[in-house]
Design a protein around this motif. Structure first.
Motif, PDB file in Angstrom:
ATOM      1  N   GLY A  38       0.829  -1.214   0.000  1.00  0.00           N
ATOM      2  CA  GLY A  38       0.000   0.000   0.000  1.00  0.00           C
ATOM      3  C   GLY A  38       0.859   1.257   0.000  1.00  0.00           C
ATOM      4  N   PHE A  39       1.861   1.324   0.867  1.00  0.00           N
ATOM      5  CA  PHE A  39       2.749   2.496   0.940  1.00  0.00           C
ATOM      6  C   PHE A  39       3.367   2.776  -0.434  1.00  0.00           C
ATOM      7  CE2 PHE A  39       4.062   2.181   5.749  1.00  0.00           C
ATOM      8  CZ  PHE A  39       2.826   2.692   6.111  1.00  0.00           C
ATOM      9  N   CYS A  40       3.795   1.710  -1.103  1.00  0.00           N
ATOM     10  CA  CYS A  40       4.477   1.887  -2.403  1.00  0.00           C
ATOM     11  C   CYS A  40       3.473   2.235  -3.494  1.00  0.00           C
ATOM     12  CB  CYS A  40       5.259   0.630  -2.770  1.00  0.00           C
ATOM     13  SG  CYS A  40       6.664   0.388  -1.683  1.00  0.00           S
ATOM     14  N   THR A  41       2.343   1.557  -3.533  1.00  0.00           N
ATOM     15  CA  THR A  41       1.365   1.823  -4.603  1.00  0.00           C
ATOM     16  C   THR A  41       0.805   3.236  -4.471  1.00  0.00           C
ATOM     17  OG1 THR A  41       0.666  -0.404  -3.998  1.00  0.00           O
ATOM     18  CG2 THR A  41      -0.406   0.531  -5.877  1.00  0.00           C
ATOM     19  N   GLU A  42       0.408   3.572  -3.238  1.00  0.00           N
ATOM     20  CA  GLU A  42      -0.210   4.895  -3.057  1.00  0.00           C
ATOM     21  C   GLU A  42       0.746   6.035  -3.397  1.00  0.00           C
ATOM     22  OE1 GLU A  42      -1.834   4.528   0.922  1.00  0.00           O
ATOM     23  OE2 GLU A  42      -2.954   2.815   0.121  1.00  0.00           O
ATOM     24  N   ASN A  43       2.032   5.796  -3.232  1.00  0.00           N
ATOM     25  CA  ASN A  43       3.007   6.863  -3.508  1.00  0.00           C
ATOM     26  C   ASN A  43       3.771   6.632  -4.809  1.00  0.00           C
ATOM     27  OD1 ASN A  43       2.848   8.617  -0.997  1.00  0.00           O
ATOM     28  ND2 ASN A  43       2.980   6.546  -0.151  1.00  0.00           N
TER      29      ASN A  43
END
Ligand code: NAP
Length: 299
Positions: free
Chosen positions: A110-115
């Motif tokens: 999530g951290f990587c996809t969202e950013n």
């Protein structure tokens, strides 16, 4: 070469030493977070403490094989201090950064996809998982030897799953003279078992096959060794469950029946950290060079 490439290493175990050494040999600039107690000095490596914007100019962030916990904590055997990531770290990271991890949970993904940061799950790559299956199979055999009073040679060894670990393990067991039974659900996998001169069976037949097993190695990440199968198993039989946590065995029921069943995670890092580290190091270096050339050498 990785000249000019800035790499942040966060925590990890003995495997990470090989990765750091390899990147250092390839001339990368290395920043180590969570390595206060590490004695080795790598040329060009600096130890730092984590700050919210510490990845601003990094080309790569290398997390341990275990990745990041749900609460953002990173395991490190090289520090006593807490090492924790938040979404802020990813938000403030270089937009071209590549985040390498062994495995990723939903939080990290999530951290990587969202950013919009590139995340590579190394254990999902065949080039890593196939080679990693070698120390895994050796570790599984070591555990089998340590926990039985009979030889693998001549024993009925059941391997469940014919993926990257299953295939290597089945072949290794065959090499030491075990009677290998290989359980899979796809016709092509059963065909492969036959080609390998193994006794392939459909997983639907597992309760029948389990009756004659001396040892069962599970690689299927689903509860396949449930009570209906365990009830058929001979009391002396040993189960070594290699599948990712929680494994594919009903451990409660196995315990109730007095069957020795063991979950055996992270074998490469335990039995062959140097080899396992080299496998990871080679792939990271190759992928970084590829990434660098995609960005037109701007890394
Ligand atoms: P893989 O290549 O994906 O193989 C998994 C096998 O399990 C395939 O044969 C697959 O068959 C079968 N399978 C998956 N879900 C199934 C289900 N619901 N029912 C029946 N069969 C199912 O994975 P791998 O790289 O061999 O790794 C296997 C497991 O070991 C993973 O959980 C991995 O995390 C773990 N692992 C553990 C260690 C360790 O040290 N213990 C080391 C490496 C890997 P289909 O093709 O039919 O889906």
């Amino acid at each position: 070469m990785l000249t000019g490439c800035k790499i942040a290493f966060l925590g990890g175990d003995a495997r990470q030493i090989e990765v750091i050494q390899h990147c250092s040999d390839l001339d990368a600039s290395i920043i180590l977070y969570g390595y206060e107690n590490l004695k080795n000095e790598f040329s060009g490596a600096i130890k730092k403490s984590i700050t919210p914007d510490c990845f601003q100019d990094m080309d790569a962030i290398i997390l341990p094989v275990t990745g990041m916990r749900e609460d953002g904590k990173i395991d490190s055997c090289f520090t006593n201090k807490e090492l924790k990531l938040t979404e802020e770290h990813f938000k403030k990271a270089n937009k071209n950064v590549v985040v390498f991890t062994g495995i990723a949970n939903e939080k990290l993904t999530g951290f990587c996809t969202e950013n919009q940061r590139c995340l590579i799950e190394l254990m999902n790559l065949d080039e890593v998982a196939i080679l990693n299956s070698i120390p895994t199979a050796e570790g599984a055999i070591l555990m089998a030897i340590q926990n039985t009073d009979f030889t693998l040679h001549g024993s009925n060894a059941v391997v469940l799953g014919l993926g990257r670990v299953g295939i290597t393990l089945a072949r290794t067991l065959q090499g030491v003279g075990a009677n290998v039974f290989l359980g899979a659900r796809k016709p092509e996998d059963l065909a492969r078992a036959r080609e390998m001169s193994l006794q392939g069976f459909h997983l639907d037949e597992l309760p029948l096959i389990a009756e004659k097993a001396d040892i069962i190695f599970n690689t299927v990440p689903a509860t396949i060794l449930d009570a209906s199968v365990l009830v058929k198993i001979q009391p002396h039989a040993l189960i070594i469950d290699l599948a990712s946590k929680p494994g594919g065995t009903d451990f409660r029921y196995a315990d109730k029946r007095g069957i020795k069943a063991m979950l055996a995670p992270g074998l490469p890092g335990i039995v062959a950290p140097k080899t396992a580290g080299k496998i990871i190091a080679n792939s990271i270096a190759r992928l970084l060079v590829e990434h660098k050339s995609k960005l037109g050498g701007e890394i």
